[in-house]
Design a protein around this motif. Structure first.
Motif, PDB file in Angstrom:
ATOM      1  N   ASP A  86       0.825  -1.208   0.000  1.00 57.91           N
ATOM      2  CA  ASP A  86       0.000   0.000   0.000  1.00 57.91           C
ATOM      3  C   ASP A  86       0.862   1.263   0.000  1.00 57.91           C
ATOM      4  O   ASP A  86       0.561   2.239  -0.708  1.00 57.91           O
ATOM      5  N   TRP A 135      -6.680  -6.064  -6.326  1.00 54.77           N
ATOM      6  CA  TRP A 135      -7.304  -5.244  -5.280  1.00 54.77           C
ATOM      7  C   TRP A 135      -8.574  -5.954  -4.849  1.00 54.77           C
ATOM      8  O   TRP A 135      -9.358  -6.396  -5.685  1.00 54.77           O
ATOM      9  N   LYS A 139      -7.886  -3.673  -0.321  1.00 52.67           N
ATOM     10  CA  LYS A 139      -6.562  -4.220  -0.026  1.00 52.67           C
ATOM     11  C   LYS A 139      -5.875  -4.668  -1.312  1.00 52.67           C
ATOM     12  O   LYS A 139      -6.435  -5.443  -2.088  1.00 52.67           O
ATOM     13  N   TYR A 140      -4.639  -4.200  -1.542  1.00 51.98           N
ATOM     14  CA  TYR A 140      -3.869  -4.618  -2.713  1.00 51.98           C
ATOM     15  C   TYR A 140      -3.232  -5.987  -2.482  1.00 51.98           C
ATOM     16  O   TYR A 140      -2.925  -6.366  -1.354  1.00 51.98           O
ATOM     17  N   THR A 278      -4.852 -12.863   1.213  1.00 50.16           N
ATOM     18  CA  THR A 278      -4.161 -12.130   0.159  1.00 50.16           C
ATOM     19  C   THR A 278      -2.657 -12.299   0.357  1.00 50.16           C
ATOM     20  O   THR A 278      -2.118 -11.875   1.385  1.00 50.16           O
ATOM     21  N   ILE A 293      -5.538  -3.531 -10.982  1.00 56.86           N
ATOM     22  CA  ILE A 293      -5.062  -2.149 -11.086  1.00 56.86           C
ATOM     23  C   ILE A 293      -3.855  -2.169 -12.025  1.00 56.86           C
ATOM     24  O   ILE A 293      -2.752  -2.558 -11.624  1.00 56.86           O
TER      25      ILE A 293
END
Length: 304
Positions: A86, A135, A139-140, A278, A293
């Motif tokens: 992030d 994403w 949250k990435y 993740t 993204i």
């Protein structure tokens, strides 16, 4: 694929200023810290080292040092990189990777070797590649976000187990979890269409590798501007056994009891909230919106 030359030696700066962040709890972090510093300084970097006992603090450290540095170098595994992502997005600082974790799936996707001296040389080479990020619910993630089997594996993969058994910990824990697996109901929505499934695992990939070297899709790339979803729709635990070799290559998507979907935005709903993993860390839960993204950050990678 976009690869640019990153000018490490800026005008007036003889030694590029690198913020080195190493997770001391990663499998090799504590032991390799001094070696990493020496290697980078030998290559001409001015190293600012900020080790942390808590990877969740990495983002704050990166943001604090942003005015003083030219790049960020993260030493650890995929979970450590995920904790920093992030802040990398926010600051747009170039990212260098030292694979010091157990699985190192992002490094494998990008072709970065586990050899510490070779990884340092790649950072010094200055080939910057713009990569996509996944994403989910704010949250990435780099590699994969998933629910089902992988969450249970993550919950059982303690630091002690990973440190002791390394990559073999994934296989042993996975077999134990598969034995106990039970299907759950989910709804997958994409492009205004909906499908209801009974599944033991839903995985949404941005990169190619996850879980210690398994592939999401055989042709997945971390800059293909798409998400790759598979749903593992088996009724009995033993049905996954013949699938395992194909999952290493990402060719399980061609099997009858595996559903494969690709897109830029995917929604997943379940009857009750289910945790989502993740990059090896449980960070959110269903209902979930997944997006890609494109070209989100720049990473220093091997030359073509």
């Amino acid at each position: 694929m976009e690869i640019l030359t990153f000018k490490l030696q800026k005008v007036g700066i003889m030694n590029p200023r690198a913020l080195l962040l190493i997770n001391r709890h990663s499998r090799q972090g504590k032991e390799r810290l001094l070696e990493a510093i020496h290697c980078l300084e030998t290559l001409g970097f001015h190293v600012i080292e900020e080790s942390t006992e808590n990877p969740t603090h990495l983002g704050d450290v990166i943001r604090r040092y942003q005015p003083e540095i030219d790049l960020v170098i993260v030493g650890g595994g995929d979970g450590t990189l995920n904790a920093a992502v992030d802040a990398i997005v926010d600051t747009q600082l170039p990212l260098g990777i030292l694979p010091l974790g157990t699985a190192n799936d992002l490094a494998r996707t990008l072709g970065i070797p586990n050899s510490l001296p070779e990884a340092c040389q790649i950072i010094a080479g200055g080939q910057l590649r713009r990569i996509d990020l996944g994403w989910v619910n704010g949250k990435y993630f780099f590699n994969v976000a998933s629910l089902g089997l992988s969450v249970k594996i993550t919950q059982r993969l303690t630091k002690e187990v990973k440190r002791r058994w390394g990559i073999f910990a994934y296989a042993a824990t996975a077999l134990q979890v598969i034995w106990e697996s039970r299907p759950f109901h989910a709804e997958i929505r994409i492009n205004n269409q909906s499908v209801h499934v009974k599944t033991v695992q839903i995985a949404v990939g941005n990169g190619r590798y996850y879980g210690g070297g398994m592939a999401v899709f055989h042709d997945a790339s971390i800059d293909d501007q798409r998400l790759d979803l598979y749903s593992l729709e088996i009724k009995h635990w033993w049905e996954i056994i013949p699938l395992l070799p194909a999952m290493r290559q990402g060719r399980h998507i061609h099997w009858q009891n595996v559903r494969a979907i690709q897109g830029q935005e995917i929604e997943v709903y379940t009857r009750k909230a289910r945790p989502i993993n993740t990059d090896g860390e449980i960070t959110t839960h269903t209902p979930a919106v997944f997006r890609v993204i494109p070209q989100a950050i720049g990473v220093l990678v091997p030359p073509l």
